[in-house]
Design an enzyme around this catalytic site. Structure first.
Site, mmCIF file in Angstrom:
data_model
loop_
_atom_site.group_PDB
_atom_site.id
_atom_site.type_symbol
_atom_site.label_atom_id
_atom_site.label_comp_id
_atom_site.label_asym_id
_atom_site.label_seq_id
_atom_site.Cartn_x
_atom_site.Cartn_y
_atom_site.Cartn_z
ATOM 1 N N ASP A 29 4.130 81.765 32.539
ATOM 2 C CA ASP A 29 5.358 81.039 32.883
ATOM 3 C C ASP A 29 6.414 81.158 31.783
ATOM 4 O O ASP A 29 7.595 80.939 32.011
ATOM 5 C CB ASP A 29 5.041 79.572 33.192
ATOM 6 C CG ASP A 29 4.293 78.881 32.068
ATOM 7 O OD1 ASP A 29 3.736 79.572 31.178
ATOM 8 O OD2 ASP A 29 4.259 77.633 32.072
ATOM 9 N N ASN A 47 11.639 71.326 33.457
ATOM 10 C CA ASN A 47 10.503 70.437 33.745
ATOM 11 C C ASN A 47 11.066 69.095 34.184
ATOM 12 O O ASN A 47 10.606 68.489 35.142
ATOM 13 C CB ASN A 47 9.634 70.265 32.508
ATOM 14 C CG ASN A 47 8.830 71.505 32.181
ATOM 15 O OD1 ASN A 47 8.451 72.257 33.079
ATOM 16 N ND2 ASN A 47 8.588 71.732 30.904
ATOM 17 N N THR A 58 7.857 75.578 31.775
ATOM 18 C CA THR A 58 6.726 75.661 32.703
ATOM 19 C C THR A 58 7.096 75.565 34.182
ATOM 20 O O THR A 58 6.708 76.412 34.986
ATOM 21 C CB THR A 58 5.703 74.569 32.354
ATOM 22 O OG1 THR A 58 5.268 74.793 31.011
ATOM 23 C CG2 THR A 58 4.511 74.594 33.292
ATOM 24 N N ARG A 81 2.582 70.289 37.899
ATOM 25 C CA ARG A 81 3.571 71.304 38.271
ATOM 26 C C ARG A 81 2.976 72.708 38.362
ATOM 27 O O ARG A 81 3.470 73.548 39.113
ATOM 28 C CB ARG A 81 4.757 71.278 37.307
ATOM 29 C CG ARG A 81 4.437 71.429 35.818
ATOM 30 C CD ARG A 81 5.683 71.105 34.989
ATOM 31 N NE ARG A 81 5.505 71.306 33.553
ATOM 32 C CZ ARG A 81 4.957 70.428 32.711
ATOM 33 N NH1 ARG A 81 4.495 69.269 33.178
ATOM 34 N NH2 ARG A 81 4.877 70.686 31.411
ATOM 35 N N ASP A 103 -1.213 76.420 26.767
ATOM 36 C CA ASP A 103 0.082 75.833 26.401
ATOM 37 C C ASP A 103 -0.095 74.628 25.481
ATOM 38 O O ASP A 103 0.576 74.523 24.458
ATOM 39 C CB ASP A 103 0.836 75.419 27.670
ATOM 40 C CG ASP A 103 2.226 74.879 27.356
ATOM 41 O OD1 ASP A 103 3.077 75.672 26.917
ATOM 42 O OD2 ASP A 103 2.457 73.671 27.540
HETATM 43 ZN ZN LIG Z 1 4.322 76.322 30.363
#
Ligand SMILES: [Zn+2]
Length: 550
Positions: free
Chosen positions: A357, A106, A85, A169, A310
């Site tokens: 992503d 991440n 991501t 994020r 997600d």
């Molecule tokens: Zn993601």
């Protein structure tokens, strides 16, 4: 004299041909033509084929509208690993890769100290709108500018830039360093928050939005399928416990999902339901209304990431009724959002791009049940055995910190202290890893050029390798294999299921059409920069996709 006549004649001809041209179509604009608003939509974990997997049941105004009015780049690939991501959002908005932009996962290991770093962690800032740790976030770990930063620079900060996502994020990294604001969701108080990096107090409109307890409002409605369950023919049976995780407190991974009873005051449950996306788009509309995005004299930029796809994907897997229903609902929400934008800004006055992503693998048990090679790689077992082997030889405990991001993260402090030869150490590790049946390749990051691997992998490993923040050895598993749980799914590899993403543009300045040649995630930012007549981000390595632009 002759020259004078000739010049006069040439001038007259030039004026004539110019005015003839003007009559045709070229009226020089008094101001630089640009869209009123640029909207970036990143659908978290949306594999490219989801545009078509559920196509027949999409409405006219959502994904179908983008495909039928806009321009789709059908073969857009992620040019690095690991496909996660934080890196995806960073790479979309910077046109760059971990080697340069520095977001290497991440979470990633600062190799010099061995300390783990979350992509948007920033101990120097505090939450705004909450007092939890969820607000100690900023884009400081991102080492380059974003296309949103470049828009701010290009207009001397007259353009407004706002990032919105449930995930910190997903909101922070796209909005860039010079954003007016980024907002994300705090499970602790069930509210949208920001950090002191951006502001000292939430705007009144965000407080008003939070005061309606938006997450609870949705969760109290329960989650039922949009259509009768037996019409979800693109998914495995609703009750497939071998492939799906269930909500805590639920008896089975089945509809109806009684979120009203299951959430028990924990607003964060909204993340794993399609309502998380609905609430995100609600906040996006509130931002457009209250910040008057697209109403000024310069282009504004709203960067929205839709995270619930997600969470639902991780829990239930791509072949679940839950995932199908989540995409059908997102499609419905997108249709309503585009209709809202038409009304607010005028159809054709704004530009939207939609991408992802990363994608997601099929659930391994599901593939195994259909005789397709797959499986769950037990990385913690491998780590234990690898450390045992190294301890026996070098008499040092815990020489490998972890195998996160499919990389060998060494305990560099211990290696320095013992004055060990890292080349020999890496060789020992690679020999061990290559004997593991699920591992296709283990590659020394400093010797990627010499590795006997396909060039496609070589490029992705090099692009993903940031010497200060990535592990020393890249592990590439065999297709169908991943490190994760038995139910649901995950992502992170180079394979098409993780790395082939949708990319569709629509609106101002965009042609109608489609493209099958290979394009990359890193081409998105330079294409947007070209459209807006602004500089590409300062770490950009992508190429503008000219076919898209009018
Ligand atoms: Zn993601």
């Amino acid at each position: 004299m002759k020259i004078k006549i000739l010049l006069t004649l040439t001038f007259a001809t030039a004026v004539f041909s110019l005015s003839a041209q003007n009559k045709r179509n070229v009226t020089p604009a008094a101001t630089l033509p640009r869209p009123k608003l640029m909207v970036g939509l990143v659908v978290d974990q949306m594999r490219w084929d989801y545009l078509y997997r559920y196509y027949d049941r999409y409405q006219v105004g959502g994904f179908k509208r983008m495909l039928n009015e806009g321009f789709t780049c059908e073969n857009t690939l992620i040019p690095y690993i690991p496909t996660v991501t934080a890196i995806g959002h960073s790479s979309i908005y910077t046109g760059s890769v971990p080697a340069i932009h520095g977001i290497a996962g991440n979470d990633f290991i600062i190799q010099a100290t061995g300390k783990s770093m979350y992509c948007t962690d920033d101990s120097t800032v505090n939450a705004v709108g909450s007092d939890s740790k969820a607000g100690k976030m900023s884009p400081r770990n991102l080492l380059v500018s974003t296309v949103t930063d470049e828009l701010r620079l290009a207009t001397n900060f007259r353009s407004k830039v706002i990032g919105i996502a449930l995930k910190d994020r997903g909101g922070i990294l796209p909005a860039g360093h010079a954003a007016n604001a980024a907002y994300w969701f705090d499970d602790a108080n069930g509210a949208w928050i920001s950090s002191t990096y951006y502001m000292t107090e939430l705007p009144v409109w965000v407080k008003t939005f939070n005061a309606t307890k938006p997450a609870e409002k949705y969760l109290k409605q329960d989650w039922n399928t949009l259509y009768p369950v037996n019409t979800y023919v693109q998914s495995a049976p609703d009750n497939s416990p071998r492939y799906e995780g269930k909500f805590s407190g639920a008896d089975a991974p089945t509809f109806p999902i009684k979120t009203s009873e299951l959430y028990k005051g924990k607003a964060g449950m909204i993340r794993s339901t399609p309502y998380g996306n609905s609430m995100t788009l609600d906040l996006a509309k509130a931002a457009i209304e209250n910040e008057k995005l697209g109403a000024g004299t310069v282009t504004d930029f709203l960067a929205v990431s839709l995270s619930s796809t997600d969470y639902v994907g991780h829990q239930f897997g791509p072949n679940s009724v839950e995932a199908e229903d989540t995409y059908l609902r997102l499609d419905k929400d997108l249709a309503a959002f585009f209709t809202y934008l038409d009304g607010k800004l005028g159809k054709g006055n704004y530009t939207v791009f939609l991408s992802a992503d990363h994608g997601a693998a099929h659930n391994p048990n599901f593939l195994i049940d259909h005789n397709i090679p797959a499986g769950v790689w037990k990385s913690s077992d491998v780590l234990t055995r690898l450390n045992k082997l190294l301890e026996d030889k070098y008499k040092v405990k815990g020489m490998v910190l972890n195998l996160d991001n499919y990389q060998v993260n060494f305990n560099n402090a211990a290696i320095r202290k013992e004055n060990l030869n890292t080349d020999v150490l890496k060789f020992d590790c690679i020999q061990f890893l290559q004997q593991e049946p699920q591992i296709a390749y283990a590659v020394d990051m400093q010797r990627v050029q010499a590795a006997t691997i396909p060039d496609e992998l070589r490029t992705r490993i090099q692009n993903g390798y940031n010497a200060e923040r990535s592990g020393a050895i890249q592990i590439v598993l065999k297709p169908g294999w991943f490190s994760g749980g038995q139910t649901g799914t995950t992502h992170g590899t180079w394979n098409p299921y993780d790395a082939h993403i949708p990319l569709v543009f629509m609106g101002w300045g965009i042609k109608h059409g489609s493209l099958t040649r290979e394009t990359h995630m890193t081409d998105i930012a330079p294409t947007v920069a070209q459209l807006l007549h602004i500089q590409a981000p300062n770490g950009n390595i992508g190429t503008a996709i000219g076919e898209v632009l009018k």
